[in-house]
Scaffold this motif. Structure first.
Motif, mmCIF file in Angstrom:
data_model
loop_
_atom_site.group_PDB
_atom_site.id
_atom_site.type_symbol
_atom_site.label_atom_id
_atom_site.label_comp_id
_atom_site.label_asym_id
_atom_site.label_seq_id
_atom_site.Cartn_x
_atom_site.Cartn_y
_atom_site.Cartn_z
ATOM 1 N N ALA A 25 -23.302 -21.357 9.794
ATOM 2 C CA ALA A 25 -22.038 -20.695 10.090
ATOM 3 C C ALA A 25 -22.278 -19.250 10.487
ATOM 4 O O ALA A 25 -23.175 -18.586 9.960
ATOM 5 N N TYR A 26 -21.440 -18.796 11.425
ATOM 6 C CA TYR A 26 -21.557 -17.438 11.958
ATOM 7 C C TYR A 26 -20.172 -16.862 12.187
ATOM 8 O O TYR A 26 -19.224 -17.595 12.444
ATOM 9 N N SER A 27 -20.083 -15.544 12.158
ATOM 10 C CA SER A 27 -18.816 -14.889 12.445
ATOM 11 C C SER A 27 -18.938 -14.044 13.705
ATOM 12 O O SER A 27 -19.834 -13.208 13.819
ATOM 13 N N ASP A 28 -18.023 -14.274 14.635
ATOM 14 C CA ASP A 28 -17.943 -13.469 15.849
ATOM 15 C C ASP A 28 -16.773 -12.495 15.762
ATOM 16 O O ASP A 28 -16.581 -11.688 16.653
ATOM 17 N N VAL A 29 -15.981 -12.594 14.713
ATOM 18 C CA VAL A 29 -14.886 -11.663 14.450
ATOM 19 C C VAL A 29 -15.238 -11.009 13.127
ATOM 20 O O VAL A 29 -15.074 -11.598 12.067
ATOM 21 N N ARG A 30 -15.787 -9.790 13.217
ATOM 22 C CA ARG A 30 -16.380 -9.177 12.035
ATOM 23 C C ARG A 30 -15.896 -7.735 11.882
ATOM 24 O O ARG A 30 -16.293 -6.871 12.662
ATOM 25 N N PHE A 83 -24.718 -13.814 16.908
ATOM 26 C CA PHE A 83 -25.546 -13.273 17.974
ATOM 27 C C PHE A 83 -26.440 -14.382 18.499
ATOM 28 O O PHE A 83 -27.035 -15.128 17.708
ATOM 29 N N ALA A 84 -26.575 -14.469 19.811
ATOM 30 C CA ALA A 84 -27.403 -15.511 20.424
ATOM 31 C C ALA A 84 -28.808 -15.529 19.850
ATOM 32 O O ALA A 84 -29.380 -16.602 19.626
ATOM 33 N N GLU A 85 -29.365 -14.364 19.569
ATOM 34 C CA GLU A 85 -30.746 -14.290 19.052
ATOM 35 C C GLU A 85 -30.876 -14.832 17.626
ATOM 36 O O GLU A 85 -31.977 -15.049 17.141
ATOM 37 N N PHE A 142 -18.120 -21.567 13.650
ATOM 38 C CA PHE A 142 -17.928 -20.191 14.120
ATOM 39 C C PHE A 142 -16.560 -19.671 13.704
ATOM 40 O O PHE A 142 -15.548 -20.355 13.866
ATOM 41 N N HIS A 143 -16.534 -18.455 13.206
ATOM 42 C CA HIS A 143 -15.300 -17.689 13.044
ATOM 43 C C HIS A 143 -15.209 -16.891 14.346
ATOM 44 O O HIS A 143 -16.004 -15.979 14.579
ATOM 45 N N TRP A 144 -14.282 -17.289 15.230
ATOM 46 C CA TRP A 144 -14.300 -16.776 16.604
ATOM 47 C C TRP A 144 -12.939 -16.879 17.248
ATOM 48 O O TRP A 144 -12.004 -17.416 16.670
ATOM 49 N N GLN A 204 -16.051 -17.981 23.168
ATOM 50 C CA GLN A 204 -16.154 -19.239 22.432
ATOM 51 C C GLN A 204 -16.955 -20.250 23.234
ATOM 52 O O GLN A 204 -17.835 -20.934 22.700
ATOM 53 N N LYS A 205 -16.641 -20.369 24.519
ATOM 54 C CA LYS A 205 -17.322 -21.340 25.371
ATOM 55 C C LYS A 205 -18.815 -21.031 25.479
ATOM 56 O O LYS A 205 -19.645 -21.945 25.429
ATOM 57 N N ARG A 206 -19.174 -19.753 25.611
ATOM 58 C CA ARG A 206 -20.597 -19.384 25.694
ATOM 59 C C ARG A 206 -21.325 -19.701 24.395
ATOM 60 O O ARG A 206 -22.442 -20.231 24.408
ATOM 61 N N LEU A 207 -20.709 -19.386 23.258
ATOM 62 C CA LEU A 207 -21.357 -19.661 21.968
ATOM 63 C C LEU A 207 -21.493 -21.162 21.716
ATOM 64 O O LEU A 207 -22.522 -21.619 21.217
ATOM 65 N N ALA A 208 -20.468 -21.934 22.055
ATOM 66 C CA ALA A 208 -20.553 -23.389 21.881
ATOM 67 C C ALA A 208 -21.653 -23.958 22.759
ATOM 68 O O ALA A 208 -22.456 -24.781 22.308
ATOM 69 N N ASP A 209 -21.711 -23.522 24.003
ATOM 70 C CA ASP A 209 -22.746 -23.992 24.919
ATOM 71 C C ASP A 209 -24.130 -23.647 24.381
ATOM 72 O O ASP A 209 -25.041 -24.485 24.400
ATOM 73 N N LEU A 210 -24.295 -22.442 23.880
ATOM 74 C CA LEU A 210 -25.560 -22.020 23.282
ATOM 75 C C LEU A 210 -25.942 -22.930 22.116
ATOM 76 O O LEU A 210 -27.077 -23.410 22.024
#
Length: 168
Positions: free
Chosen positions: A40-45, A62-64, A84-86, A98-104
């Protein structure tokens, strides 16, 4: 406090921890013979919520971090779930981030991508053995605006090769 109390209650936690390494560590389960890893990751922080070296907090999206974590979690797992929290609050469609993170996550080996934060339902889409639920609605918070009265619980039926069925 949340992690401590959750663990005392026998609830596994993911996406947060005493430091960045702990926040990025997957929870591993075996259910019905299917080996599952959950990240799990948060993109809204809010400022100060990110875990760091020696600092508790949430795993930033983060992608990395996402790419190598999913690749590692995939080893020894039949299914990898990435939460993802996004997203943009009250938006009924996923945004470009969201689309970029899901694709990743999918390219790295995720089977299921789950999301929350918009507080409204967004689409659930399945392609073959993969599934994305862009936002599951407003399960916990009071409904105070249009669209926030609907929420969902996603039931995913899993097999050793991924998603074999689902319902919201």
């Amino acid at each position: 406090d949340t992690i401590r109390h959750s663990r005392r209650a026998g609830i596994a936690t993911v996406g947060g921890g005493a430091d960045l390494a702990a926040a990025r560590r997957p929870v591993r389960l075996e259910l019905g013979g299917v080996r599952i890893a959950i990240l799990a990751y948060s993109d809204v922080r809010p400022l100060g919520f990110d875990a760091g070296v020696g600092r508790p907090g949430a795993a930033p999206a983060f992608a990395e971090y996402v790419d190598p974590d999913v690749r590692r979690a995939q080893r020894g797992s039949d299914v990898v779930v990435v939460y993802f929290h996004w997203g943009t609050e009250l938006s009924t469609a996923p945004d470009s981030r969201q689309k970029r993170l899901a694709d990743l996550a999918f390219r790295a080996g995720a089977t299921i991508v789950l999301g929350a934060h918009p507080h409204v339902l967004q689409p659930v889409q399945r392609g073959g053995s993969k599934l994305v639920a862009w936002s599951l609605g407003n399960f916990v918070f009071p409904a105070r605006s249009a669209g926030t009265t609907s929420t969902g619980i996603l039931v995913a039926h899993l097999g050793s090769r991924g998603v074999v069925g689902h319902r919201l």
